[in-house]
Design a protein around this motif. Structure first.
Motif, mmCIF file in Angstrom:
data_model
loop_
_atom_site.group_PDB
_atom_site.id
_atom_site.type_symbol
_atom_site.label_atom_id
_atom_site.label_comp_id
_atom_site.label_asym_id
_atom_site.label_seq_id
_atom_site.Cartn_x
_atom_site.Cartn_y
_atom_site.Cartn_z
ATOM 1 N N UNK A 6 6.490 -1.876 -6.084
ATOM 2 C CA UNK A 6 5.719 -2.028 -4.850
ATOM 3 C C UNK A 6 5.782 -0.748 -4.035
ATOM 4 N N UNK A 7 4.743 -0.535 -3.240
ATOM 5 C CA UNK A 7 4.749 0.458 -2.179
ATOM 6 C C UNK A 7 4.486 -0.310 -0.892
ATOM 7 N N UNK A 8 5.376 -0.171 0.068
ATOM 8 C CA UNK A 8 5.304 -0.958 1.290
ATOM 9 C C UNK A 8 5.351 -0.033 2.496
ATOM 10 N N UNK A 9 4.526 -0.341 3.496
ATOM 11 C CA UNK A 9 4.504 0.414 4.737
ATOM 12 C C UNK A 9 5.032 -0.475 5.852
ATOM 13 N N UNK A 73 1.644 -4.142 1.933
ATOM 14 C CA UNK A 73 2.398 -4.210 0.685
ATOM 15 C C UNK A 73 1.391 -4.061 -0.447
ATOM 16 N N UNK A 74 1.572 -3.024 -1.261
ATOM 17 C CA UNK A 74 0.695 -2.796 -2.412
ATOM 18 C C UNK A 74 1.539 -2.835 -3.672
ATOM 19 N N UNK A 75 0.989 -3.441 -4.699
ATOM 20 C CA UNK A 75 1.671 -3.429 -5.986
ATOM 21 C C UNK A 75 1.299 -2.121 -6.671
ATOM 22 N N UNK A 76 2.305 -1.334 -7.013
ATOM 23 C CA UNK A 76 2.069 -0.032 -7.637
ATOM 24 C C UNK A 76 1.679 -0.229 -9.090
ATOM 25 N N UNK A 77 0.787 0.624 -9.560
ATOM 26 C CA UNK A 77 0.363 0.575 -10.963
ATOM 27 C C UNK A 77 1.501 1.084 -11.839
ATOM 28 N N UNK A 78 1.786 0.398 -12.950
ATOM 29 C CA UNK A 78 2.828 0.888 -13.849
ATOM 30 C C UNK A 78 2.397 2.213 -14.472
ATOM 31 N N UNK A 79 3.336 3.074 -14.854
ATOM 32 C CA UNK A 79 2.970 4.348 -15.460
ATOM 33 C C UNK A 79 2.228 4.129 -16.778
#
Length: 97
Positions: A6-9, A73-79
């Motif tokens: 996740x990336x969260x602000x 809250x964004x779900x980060x893309x897997x590499x």
């Protein structure tokens, strides 16, 4: 528990250098965070890693004794997976003999 990337602000009150360092120390102690960014001017903190967003917000709140508001809250893309080894991948098409 299922941890996703996740990336969260977050919005936090960052009044002075002491507040900034207190938040920074709390973030550095958290093992589940891969990266963080503290924007003093706008009072925002961005964190990325494999965690449960609500748990991280609660931990930051307890360690800094400051109000924490989750903005995004964004779900980060897997590499992307690594390319397959061997050959050019086109099966030899277009090869002139």
């Amino acid at each position: 528990m299922d941890y996703r990337l996740y990336c969260m602000t977050l919005r936090m009150n960052i009044d002075c250098n002491g507040c900034y360092h207190k938040i920074r120390r709390a973030l550095l102690q958290m093992q589940e965070l891969e990266s963080h960014l503290i924007d003093r001017k706008h009072g925002r903190v961005s964190v990325c890693g494999a965690f449960i967003p609500q748990d991280v917000a609660i931990k930051i709140r307890k360690r800094t004794n400051r109000r924490v508001e989750i903005l995004e809250v964004r779900e980060a893309a897997p590499p992307p997976p690594p390319p397959a080894a061997g050959g050019g991948g086109d099966g030899g098409a277009g090869h002139m003999a």
